[in-house]
Design a protein around this motif. Structure first.
Motif, PDB file in Angstrom:
ATOM      1  N   THR A 134       0.833  -1.210   0.000  1.00  0.00           N
ATOM      2  CA  THR A 134       0.000   0.000   0.000  1.00  0.00           C
ATOM      3  C   THR A 134       0.861   1.251   0.000  1.00  0.00           C
ATOM      4  OG1 THR A 134      -1.741  -1.169   1.195  1.00  0.00           O
ATOM      5  CG2 THR A 134      -1.807   1.245   1.229  1.00  0.00           C
ATOM      6  N   SER A 135       1.922   1.226   0.804  1.00  0.00           N
ATOM      7  CA  SER A 135       2.834   2.365   0.874  1.00  0.00           C
ATOM      8  C   SER A 135       3.510   2.612  -0.464  1.00  0.00           C
ATOM      9  CB  SER A 135       3.874   2.130   1.967  1.00  0.00           C
ATOM     10  OG  SER A 135       4.784   3.193   2.022  1.00  0.00           O
ATOM     11  N   GLU A 161       0.991   4.143  -2.903  1.00  0.00           N
ATOM     12  CA  GLU A 161       0.765   5.562  -2.618  1.00  0.00           C
ATOM     13  C   GLU A 161       1.936   6.407  -3.104  1.00  0.00           C
ATOM     14  OE1 GLU A 161       0.057   5.831   1.528  1.00  0.00           O
ATOM     15  OE2 GLU A 161      -2.004   5.085   1.415  1.00  0.00           O
ATOM     16  N   ASN A 170       1.750   6.679  -6.832  1.00  0.00           N
ATOM     17  CA  ASN A 170       0.687   7.608  -7.210  1.00  0.00           C
ATOM     18  C   ASN A 170       1.130   9.058  -7.039  1.00  0.00           C
ATOM     19  OD1 ASN A 170      -1.104   5.571  -7.911  1.00  0.00           O
ATOM     20  ND2 ASN A 170      -1.997   5.458  -5.850  1.00  0.00           N
ATOM     21  N   ASP A 171       1.847   9.319  -5.928  1.00  0.00           N
ATOM     22  CA  ASP A 171       2.344  10.667  -5.687  1.00  0.00           C
ATOM     23  C   ASP A 171       3.306  11.095  -6.791  1.00  0.00           C
ATOM     24  OD1 ASP A 171       0.836  10.834  -3.412  1.00  0.00           O
ATOM     25  OD2 ASP A 171       2.484  10.297  -2.051  1.00  0.00           O
TER      26      ASP A 171
END
Length: 204
Positions: free
Chosen positions: A40-41, A44, A47-48
């Motif tokens: 998940t990290s 993210e 995505n950033d």
């Protein structure tokens, strides 16, 4: 007693055996949870980065668009400046030409009058002949004025500040108020343009 001891050892072994799988299950669940958290990290973070790249692309496109617009405006400004400069020079030249033509038209009419004055000075004669020559010169002036559209300003009747200049006032019972009593200097105009105001005396 020994039988009881053996039974107790067997029970302990059984308990240890049954407890082992539960410990292994707990360890696997913990590992899976940590893996999901890490995944998940990472998502993210990816995505950033993608969002940052998209924002940079948009800014770059916008900057390119603004740069093109500025270049277009600069080119247009330079073109307008050049056109205005050409217009200014052309207008100044045309104005100079108009002024020269106007002076030429006036001088063409005045030169013959000058010729008559010069001839009058050279002629020998009595006062009557000189007066006659002056009258002919005045007539020539008036003819020239008519050709140029210049006319004498009417100085009869009431005083008009748009045409007359009052330099003296008098009290006269025989004249109405604001009536021109005397003309000191004739005035002239061409159309609606006053060339010289008529200098007059006005009755109060």
């Amino acid at each position: 007693m020994e039988d009881n001891k053996d039974i107790l050892e067997e029970v302990d072994n059984t308990l240890e055996t049954e407890a082992q799988p539960e410990t292994e299950i707990d360890s696997e669940e913990t590992t899976n949870t940590e893996s999901e958290i890490n995944e998940t990290s990472d998502n993210e973070e990816n995505n950033d980065k993608e969002n940052e790249l998209d924002a940079m692309r948009k800014l770059k496109d916008e900057n390119k668009k603004l740069t093109n617009e500025i270049d277009t405006l600069k080119e247009r400004l330079l073109r307008l400046t050049a056109e205005y400069e050409n217009y200014r020079k052309r207008t100044a030249k045309e104005k100079e030409g108009i002024y020269t033509d106007a002076c030429t038209d006036v001088l063409k009419e005045m030169i013959p009058v000058l010729d008559n004055l010069e001839r009058a000075v050279e002629v020998e004669g009595n006062a009557q002949d000189i007066k006659k020559g002056i009258e002919m010169t005045i007539k020539g002036f008036k003819t020239s004025f008519e050709k140029l559209g210049v006319e004498e300003i009417d100085a009869t009747g009431e005083f008009d500040p748009n045409l007359h200049q009052a330099v003296m006032h008098i009290e006269d019972e025989n004249l109405n108020t604001n009536t021109i009593a005397e003309v000191f200097q004739k005035g002239y105009k061409r159309g609606e343009k006053v060339i010289r105001y008529t200098v007059v005396k006005v009755a109060n």
